[in-house]
Design an enzyme around this catalytic site. Structure first.
Site, mmCIF file in Angstrom:
data_model
loop_
_atom_site.group_PDB
_atom_site.id
_atom_site.type_symbol
_atom_site.label_atom_id
_atom_site.label_comp_id
_atom_site.label_asym_id
_atom_site.label_seq_id
_atom_site.Cartn_x
_atom_site.Cartn_y
_atom_site.Cartn_z
ATOM 1 N N HIS A 190 0.872 -1.182 0.000
ATOM 2 C CA HIS A 190 0.000 0.000 0.000
ATOM 3 C C HIS A 190 0.912 1.237 0.000
ATOM 4 O O HIS A 190 2.037 1.181 0.507
ATOM 5 C CB HIS A 190 -0.826 -0.066 1.289
ATOM 6 C CG HIS A 190 -1.898 0.960 1.438
ATOM 7 N ND1 HIS A 190 -1.640 2.254 1.815
ATOM 8 C CD2 HIS A 190 -3.246 0.872 1.300
ATOM 9 C CE1 HIS A 190 -2.783 2.917 1.904
ATOM 10 N NE2 HIS A 190 -3.778 2.105 1.588
ATOM 11 N N ASP B 109 3.393 -4.731 7.838
ATOM 12 C CA ASP B 109 2.164 -3.946 7.730
ATOM 13 C C ASP B 109 1.008 -4.938 7.873
ATOM 14 O O ASP B 109 0.729 -5.719 6.967
ATOM 15 C CB ASP B 109 2.128 -3.234 6.368
ATOM 16 C CG ASP B 109 0.812 -2.498 6.138
ATOM 17 O OD1 ASP B 109 -0.125 -2.676 6.943
ATOM 18 O OD2 ASP B 109 0.713 -1.753 5.141
ATOM 19 N N GLN C 91 -4.206 -5.337 6.722
ATOM 20 C CA GLN C 91 -5.135 -6.361 6.235
ATOM 21 C C GLN C 91 -4.883 -7.689 6.948
ATOM 22 O O GLN C 91 -5.819 -8.451 7.188
ATOM 23 C CB GLN C 91 -4.975 -6.564 4.716
ATOM 24 C CG GLN C 91 -5.206 -5.331 3.868
ATOM 25 C CD GLN C 91 -6.638 -4.828 3.911
ATOM 26 O OE1 GLN C 91 -7.573 -5.570 4.191
ATOM 27 N NE2 GLN C 91 -6.817 -3.544 3.652
ATOM 28 N N LYS D 271 -10.211 -1.151 10.353
ATOM 29 C CA LYS D 271 -10.316 -2.311 9.445
ATOM 30 C C LYS D 271 -10.623 -3.584 10.232
ATOM 31 O O LYS D 271 -10.855 -4.642 9.668
ATOM 32 C CB LYS D 271 -9.022 -2.488 8.656
ATOM 33 C CG LYS D 271 -8.769 -1.344 7.680
ATOM 34 C CD LYS D 271 -7.555 -1.594 6.833
ATOM 35 C CE LYS D 271 -7.043 -0.334 6.185
ATOM 36 N NZ LYS D 271 -7.835 0.102 5.027
ATOM 37 N N CYS E 248 -4.858 2.589 -3.778
ATOM 38 C CA CYS E 248 -3.688 3.025 -2.993
ATOM 39 C C CYS E 248 -2.488 2.123 -3.265
ATOM 40 O O CYS E 248 -1.702 1.815 -2.350
ATOM 41 C CB CYS E 248 -3.983 3.062 -1.495
ATOM 42 S SG CYS E 248 -5.203 4.263 -1.037
HETATM 43 N N1 PLP Z 1 -1.589 -0.863 4.567
HETATM 44 C C1 PLP Z 1 -2.519 -1.640 3.993
HETATM 45 C C2 PLP Z 1 -2.147 -3.018 3.532
HETATM 46 C C3 PLP Z 1 -3.822 -1.166 3.843
HETATM 47 O O1 PLP Z 1 -4.750 -1.936 3.283
HETATM 48 C C4 PLP Z 1 -4.126 0.138 4.300
HETATM 49 C C5 PLP Z 1 -5.468 0.703 4.084
HETATM 50 O O2 PLP Z 1 -6.157 0.338 3.155
HETATM 51 C C6 PLP Z 1 -3.131 0.893 4.909
HETATM 52 C C7 PLP Z 1 -1.870 0.360 5.024
HETATM 53 C C8 PLP Z 1 -3.400 2.258 5.455
HETATM 54 O O3 PLP Z 1 -4.279 2.154 6.531
HETATM 55 P P1 PLP Z 1 -4.882 3.479 7.208
HETATM 56 O O4 PLP Z 1 -5.479 4.268 6.088
HETATM 57 O O5 PLP Z 1 -5.896 2.956 8.165
HETATM 58 O O6 PLP Z 1 -3.765 4.187 7.863
#
Ligand code: PLP
Length: 407
Positions: free
Chosen positions: A124, A201, A204, A227, A365
């Site tokens: 992401h 990270d 997900q 999430k 993203c």
């Molecule tokens: N990393 C991953 C794999 C994500 O799916 C997301 C959000 O879709 C993020 C990071 C960013 O999360 P947040 O917008 O809650 O900070």
């Protein structure tokens, strides 16, 4: 389908009871954010309405209540991911905030001109851009671990990418586009053999996997509350104490200090060193309530149901001509991103929306993955344990209507 009582589960989620454009809401955008169970809504409401006072400061009744809930939430999260110590759990505003904290603090302490940082092609933007900016600031190089055509991370290339200059490796546990579960344990072992710490990270991953940070042996793990059926504006940075102790503060101000004078400030110990300002204690309590809810319904049963639903959805989607799902590599979670020949994702989203069906479309993203698969965008249906076969059928029928209108 398993014996999972989907009717009872759905009744816990007020958002799922509504109609949009006169149609029952079919919410298939769970990788972006999940709906919240009633108990989370109630927990947040109760604190906003009554149990509200700033934490870690005053000694009056409400302040003590809020402080206790906040620290209890830290303990709930510690147990949930099996961290060794509560001070290894840092509350942040979410995954993005946690990665930015780490990229700044870790970068200040450990990254120098000529060093290297590894991210993967499946990240992401949140797990690319903060590291890219750090590299620009420090004169370091960003190196990329690629994915193959099935969305599998090419872990076999890691030994040649890891070098004596690598300072940190950052990888997502589950891609928000491909839904593929990455072999993070193997990656961590390989990185550690080169004395390179690893950030996972888990935005997900935490939704679809049982996470045990000690068993994984990851150095850092981040995720977002929203999430995971919890509130927005709250997330977690887990870090091994030995690393967090060495990192300088990111933001500074109240609650993160030991003492302040005009000549010298000393900092609080962990975890408060990284929690400057008024913390989101209501969000933390909401997140802990969501975790307790997930444990009460049985996360194994919820996952098993979600897996069956995913298999059903993959099969149903594959009956649509010209539809291609990305990320066929196993193991795969309930994040299904696809394209349909001759259909622009935005057109599909607009038509599905009018049918009450919420999906995500566009670059998700993840520009680098779009470039990898040579696409302008994808359509993503991401399922949660509260979705049903009937909702999958509605999606497939909706996509057939899209095709008819577009051709
Ligand atoms: N990393 C991953 C794999 C994500 O799916 C997301 C959000 O879709 C993020 C990071 C960013 O999360 P947040 O917008 O809650 O900070």
């Amino acid at each position: 389908m398993s014996t999972f009582d989907i009717t009872a589960i759905r009744s816990n989620f007020p958002a799922l009871q509504q109609q949009v454009y006169g149609k029952p809401l079919v919410y298939l955008d769970n990788a972006a954010t999940t709906q919240k169970p009633q108990c989370v809504v109630r927990a947040i409401d109760e604190m906003n309405a009554k149990i509200n006072a700033n934490i870690h400061r005053a000694v009056h009744y409400l302040a003590v209540q809020c402080t206790e809930r906040y620290e209890q939430a830290r303990e709930t999260i510690r147990r949930f991911i099996n961290a060794d110590k509560p001070q290894e759990i840092i509350f942040t505003a979410g995954t993005t905030a946690a990665i930015n904290l780490l990229a700044f603090s870790f970068g200040e302490r450990f990254v120098r001109n000529g060093d290297e940082i590894i991210v993967t092609e499946a990240e992401h933007h949140s797990n690319i851009v903060p590291w890219q900016l750090l590299c620009e600031r420090k004169g370091a190089t960003l190196k990329i671990l690629p994915v193959d055509d099935t969305g599998r991370l090419q872990t076999e290339k890691l030994p040649e990418i890891l070098t004596g200059k690598t300072r940190i490796l950052c990888v997502t546990q589950v891609s928000n586009v491909l839904g593929v579960v990455n072999p993070v344990k193997t990656i961590i072992q390989l990185a550690h053999a080169h004395h390179v710490p690893v950030l996972i990270d888990g935005a997900q991953g935490i939704v679809h996997e049982d996470v045990d940070v000690q068993a994984l042996d990851c150095d850092f793990y981040v995720f977002s509350g929203h999430k995971l059926y919890g509130p927005t504006g709250i997330g977690v940075l887990y870090g091994k104490e030995k690393w967090l102790e060495q990192l300088p503060p990111y933001q500074s101000g109240g609650d993160m200090i030991a003492s302040v004078s005009f000549t010298k400030t000393t900092f609080a110990g962990l975890p408060l060193k990284f929690e400057a300002g008024t913390a989101n204690y209501i969000g933390a309590h909401g997140l802990a309530t969501a975790i307790n809810y997930l444990q009460s319904i049985g996360s194994a049963a919820a996952r098993a149901y979600e897996q069956q639903l995913t298999a059903y959805a993959v099969e149903a989607l594959s009956t649509i001509g010209g539809l291609q799902i990305y990320g066929a590599a196993a193991p795969k979670t309930s994040v299904l991103s696809f394209s349909i020949n001759g259909v622009h994702p935005s057109d599909a989203a607009a038509i599905l929306d009018k049918l009450g069906i919420a999906v995500r479309t566009g670059r998700l993203c993840a520009d680098t993955l779009m470039q990898r698969f040579r696409l302008q965008g994808m359509i993503r249906a991401s399922l949660a344990f509260y979705n049903t076969k009937e909702e999958i059928d509605a999606l497939v029928n909706g996509l057939r209507q899209v095709q008819k209108m577009m051709h």
